[in-house]
Structures are given as structure tokens and as C-alpha cells.
Write a protein that holds these residues in place. Structure first.
Motif, PDB file in Angstrom:
ATOM      1  N   PHE A  41      40.195  30.480  46.888  1.00  0.00           N
ATOM      2  CA  PHE A  41      38.823  30.985  46.816  1.00  0.00           C
ATOM      3  C   PHE A  41      38.856  32.501  46.690  1.00  0.00           C
ATOM      4  N   ALA A  42      37.727  33.069  46.316  1.00  0.00           N
ATOM      5  CA  ALA A  42      37.564  34.522  46.289  1.00  0.00           C
ATOM      6  C   ALA A  42      36.212  34.859  46.898  1.00  0.00           C
ATOM      7  N   LEU A  43      36.228  35.620  47.982  1.00  0.00           N
ATOM      8  CA  LEU A  43      34.999  36.142  48.584  1.00  0.00           C
ATOM      9  C   LEU A  43      34.912  37.621  48.231  1.00  0.00           C
ATOM     10  N   LEU A  44      33.894  37.962  47.429  1.00  0.00           N
ATOM     11  CA  LEU A  44      33.693  39.343  46.996  1.00  0.00           C
ATOM     12  C   LEU A  44      32.610  39.981  47.862  1.00  0.00           C
ATOM     13  N   THR A 103      30.903  53.961  47.725  1.00  0.00           N
ATOM     14  CA  THR A 103      30.134  52.949  47.003  1.00  0.00           C
ATOM     15  C   THR A 103      30.268  53.248  45.509  1.00  0.00           C
ATOM     16  N   PRO A 104      30.283  52.219  44.658  1.00  0.00           N
ATOM     17  CA  PRO A 104      30.298  50.793  45.011  1.00  0.00           C
ATOM     18  C   PRO A 104      31.729  50.310  45.252  1.00  0.00           C
ATOM     19  N   GLN A 105      31.965  49.716  46.389  1.00  0.00           N
ATOM     20  CA  GLN A 105      33.272  49.174  46.733  1.00  0.00           C
ATOM     21  C   GLN A 105      33.173  47.662  46.850  1.00  0.00           C
ATOM     22  N   VAL A 106      34.149  46.960  46.274  1.00  0.00           N
ATOM     23  CA  VAL A 106      34.245  45.511  46.420  1.00  0.00           C
ATOM     24  C   VAL A 106      35.552  45.187  47.115  1.00  0.00           C
ATOM     25  N   ILE A 107      35.478  44.360  48.146  1.00  0.00           N
ATOM     26  CA  ILE A 107      36.670  43.917  48.866  1.00  0.00           C
ATOM     27  C   ILE A 107      36.791  42.409  48.666  1.00  0.00           C
ATOM     28  N   ILE A 108      37.947  41.974  48.176  1.00  0.00           N
ATOM     29  CA  ILE A 108      38.162  40.553  47.903  1.00  0.00           C
ATOM     30  C   ILE A 108      39.037  39.951  48.999  1.00  0.00           C
ATOM     31  N   ASN A 109      38.495  38.909  49.629  1.00  0.00           N
ATOM     32  CA  ASN A 109      39.177  38.160  50.696  1.00  0.00           C
ATOM     33  C   ASN A 109      39.668  39.048  51.833  1.00  0.00           C
ATOM     34  N   GLY A 110      38.976  40.188  52.022  1.00  0.00           N
ATOM     35  CA  GLY A 110      39.286  41.067  53.146  1.00  0.00           C
ATOM     36  C   GLY A 110      40.594  41.806  53.020  1.00  0.00           C
ATOM     37  N   LYS A 111      41.223  41.766  51.831  1.00  0.00           N
ATOM     38  CA  LYS A 111      42.575  42.312  51.696  1.00  0.00           C
ATOM     39  C   LYS A 111      42.691  43.479  50.721  1.00  0.00           C
ATOM     40  N   THR A 112      41.983  43.395  49.607  1.00  0.00           N
ATOM     41  CA  THR A 112      42.157  44.376  48.543  1.00  0.00           C
ATOM     42  C   THR A 112      40.806  44.915  48.101  1.00  0.00           C
ATOM     43  N   ASP A 113      40.727  46.230  47.838  1.00  0.00           N
ATOM     44  CA  ASP A 113      39.454  46.816  47.414  1.00  0.00           C
ATOM     45  C   ASP A 113      39.509  47.260  45.962  1.00  0.00           C
ATOM     46  N   TYR A 114      38.335  47.263  45.340  1.00  0.00           N
ATOM     47  CA  TYR A 114      38.189  47.608  43.932  1.00  0.00           C
ATOM     48  C   TYR A 114      36.914  48.437  43.763  1.00  0.00           C
ATOM     49  N   ILE A 115      36.908  49.289  42.739  1.00  0.00           N
ATOM     50  CA  ILE A 115      35.657  49.956  42.357  1.00  0.00           C
ATOM     51  C   ILE A 115      34.749  48.892  41.751  1.00  0.00           C
ATOM     52  N   LEU A 149      38.285  43.663  38.665  1.00  0.00           N
ATOM     53  CA  LEU A 149      37.657  42.656  39.525  1.00  0.00           C
ATOM     54  C   LEU A 149      38.052  41.247  39.096  1.00  0.00           C
ATOM     55  N   ARG A 150      38.022  40.994  37.809  1.00  0.00           N
ATOM     56  CA  ARG A 150      38.357  39.654  37.322  1.00  0.00           C
ATOM     57  C   ARG A 150      39.825  39.322  37.597  1.00  0.00           C
ATOM     58  N   ASN A 151      40.687  40.299  37.471  1.00  0.00           N
ATOM     59  CA  ASN A 151      42.088  40.076  37.819  1.00  0.00           C
ATOM     60  C   ASN A 151      42.248  39.793  39.309  1.00  0.00           C
ATOM     61  N   GLY A 152      41.453  40.486  40.118  1.00  0.00           N
ATOM     62  CA  GLY A 152      41.480  40.252  41.559  1.00  0.00           C
ATOM     63  C   GLY A 152      41.014  38.857  41.921  1.00  0.00           C
ATOM     64  N   ILE A 153      39.992  38.369  41.224  1.00  0.00           N
ATOM     65  CA  ILE A 153      39.486  37.008  41.455  1.00  0.00           C
ATOM     66  C   ILE A 153      40.557  35.982  41.097  1.00  0.00           C
ATOM     67  N   LYS A 154      41.174  36.162  39.938  1.00  0.00           N
ATOM     68  CA  LYS A 154      42.227  35.231  39.508  1.00  0.00           C
ATOM     69  C   LYS A 154      43.371  35.182  40.512  1.00  0.00           C
ATOM     70  N   SER A 155      43.753  36.353  41.000  1.00  0.00           N
ATOM     71  CA  SER A 155      44.842  36.417  41.977  1.00  0.00           C
ATOM     72  C   SER A 155      44.453  35.704  43.266  1.00  0.00           C
ATOM     73  N   ALA A 156      43.210  35.910  43.716  1.00  0.00           N
ATOM     74  CA  ALA A 156      42.762  35.322  44.983  1.00  0.00           C
ATOM     75  C   ALA A 156      42.694  33.807  44.922  1.00  0.00           C
ATOM     76  N   ILE A 157      42.132  33.262  43.837  1.00  0.00           N
ATOM     77  CA  ILE A 157      41.943  31.808  43.777  1.00  0.00           C
ATOM     78  C   ILE A 157      43.245  31.068  43.481  1.00  0.00           C
TER      79      ILE A 157
END
Length: 245
Positions: free
Chosen positions: A31-34, A106-118, A125-133
Motif C-alpha cells: 500500500f501507499a499512504l500519501l 510545504t508542500p511536503q508529501v510523506i509516503i508510508n511515514g518513511k520518505t518525503d517528497y516535494i 511521487l509516482r516512483n515513490g508510490i510504485k516502491s511503496a506498493i
């Protein structure tokens, strides 16, 4: 004839076991929680808000969840964000400590509580989602909610958590528009998505199941709002599991 019956019995047993294993594995897919930290007072935030709304719509039926927290530290820059909350600012500072990354922004996105992105950088962001799921889930969560006047009763059941885990329940407004009159976004109508209106923390008992009561915003309705629950390790900030009620 008996051999055929015995063989067919083994086949049925194999299929039942296979279906059971498949069901268990499918429940534990990645899963990916953004978690987006944003503000109406920040001129860099509207592109991130729009992007997260696009991602939310695109991944609506998949294991991707979006939460937008409106922080309050922009409120003194000429415009007070009507969705801002000091608790969300504190949550962002907590993440800065978890990840060892300051100052907050801001704007900061944190995926699954581990990694942050602008939040406006779509490719990252899309690469982060793919990695998370692509990663296995360490905890499972089931939620069932029922409304009673101005509150919700949420039955929860948690499995596979760490000792320092907590359940967090977010009341989410799916969409809103704001006419901003001052500040960096003066004279703009901003679109917001997946706005967290309330975030409630629940202590998990030894059985890791129970019922939590959530107080609802005055304009709450089942069509325009949803409840998203997630399990977080309070030592590392990692998100272990997530589910919609």
C-alpha cells in the motif's frame, strides 16, 4: 470409482487451500499512504493539491490513500487557512524528527511515514508510490463504522503490529473549494482534496481490537466524507497498515 472420488476430494481440498492462501496474500498486498502537508497561504501548494487530487482519483480502487493536512504556520502571512490545524503542524514536526530532516516545508508529501517528497514533483511521487506498493505489509487492519447523530462508532481489529503502535483515524472531506482573498494566493479559487478535518489517536489494547468514537464535523455526510484508519509505529513513524472504513 472410489479412486476417482478420492482424487476429486484431494483436488477440492487443494483448491480450497489455494483460495485461502490467495485471499490471505491479497489482503497483505502493498500500500501507499500519501500524507500531504499544505496551506492556502502557500503559493507553491496549489499544484501539489491538484496533483494529489489527480492521484487520488487515478488510484481510487487500489491500495493508495491520500490525506491532506493543512498546517497553521502560514496563517500569519496574510491569510488564515480555514482548514488549518496546529495539531497537523505538530505532526509534521514529529516526522521531521523521525526522518532527521529539518526545517519543515510545504508542500511536503510523506509516503508510508518513511520518505518525503516535494508535493508537486509528479515523477518522484509516482516512483515513490510504485516502491511503496511493491513491499509486503507487516500489519493488517479491519474497520467498520456506524453513525450515531454527530459521532461515529468505529469497530477495529488489528493484527501484526509492534509494541509501540497506535491506530489513527482520520475524518476526511473529499473535496472543497476556497476563495482566497489575501496572502500569496490572493484572488484565486483553490481546489482541495482529501482534507483531514480530524485525526484521532487510539491506544491499542492487548487484544488490539475494540470500538472508538469519533466526533464529526457539522457538515459531515457519508457521500462527501470518508474515514481512513492507519497503524503507525510511534518509535520510527513508519505506517504499518491502512484501511478505509
Amino acid at each position: 470409482m472410489k479412486k476417482i472420488k478420492i482424487l476429486s476430494g484431494f483436488i477440492m481440498l487443494f483448491l480450497l487451500i489455494g483460495n485461502s492462501v490467495f485471499s490471505q496474500n491479497s489482503d497483505k498486498k502493498g500500500f501507499a499512504l500519501l500524507e500531504l502537508y499544505t496551506s492556502e497561504g502557500c503559493s507553491s501548494c496549489p499544484p501539489a493539491d491538484e496533483l494529489l487530487g489527480k492521484i487520488q482519483n487515478e488510484y481510487r480502487d487500489k491500495n493508495v490513500y491520500v490525506l491532506a493536512y493543512h498546517v497553521d504556520y502560514w496563517d500569519k502571512q496574510g491569510w488564515k487557512d480555514i482548514f488549518s490545524n496546529a495539531d497537523f503542524t505538530k505532526r509534521q514536526y514529529d516526522y521531521a524528527q523521525f526522518m532527521g530532516k529539518e526545517p519543515i516545508y510545504t508542500p511536503q508529501v510523506i509516503i508510508n511515514g518513511k520518505t518525503d517528497y516535494i508535493g508537486s514533483q509528479e515523477t518522484s511521487l509516482r516512483n515513490g508510490i510504485k516502491s511503496a506498493i511493491s513491499k509486503p505489509v507487516s500489519a493488517s487492519l479491519s474497520l467498520e463504522a456506524s453513525q450515531n447523530a454527530n459521532s461515529l462508532s468505529v469497530n477495529y481489529n488489528v493484527e501484526g503490529t509492534s509494541k509501540n503502535s497506535r491506530l489513527l483515524l482520520a475524518v476526511v472531506q473529499k473535496e472543497a473549494k476556497s476563495n482566497v482573498k489575501r496572502g500569496e494566493n490572493a484572488h484565486r479559487v483553490l481546489s482541495h482534496y482529501q482534507i483531514v478535518r480530524n485525526l484521532q489517536s487510539v491506544d491499542l489494547n492487548k487484544n488490539k481490537k475494540g470500538t472508538a468514537t469519533i466526533h464529526l464535523p457539522k457538515n459531515y455526510n457519508a457521500q462527501d466524507f470518508e474515514i481512513i484508519g492507519f497503524i503507525q509505529d510511534m518509535n520510527s513513524g513508519a505506517i504499518l497498515g491502512v484501511k478505509k472504513a
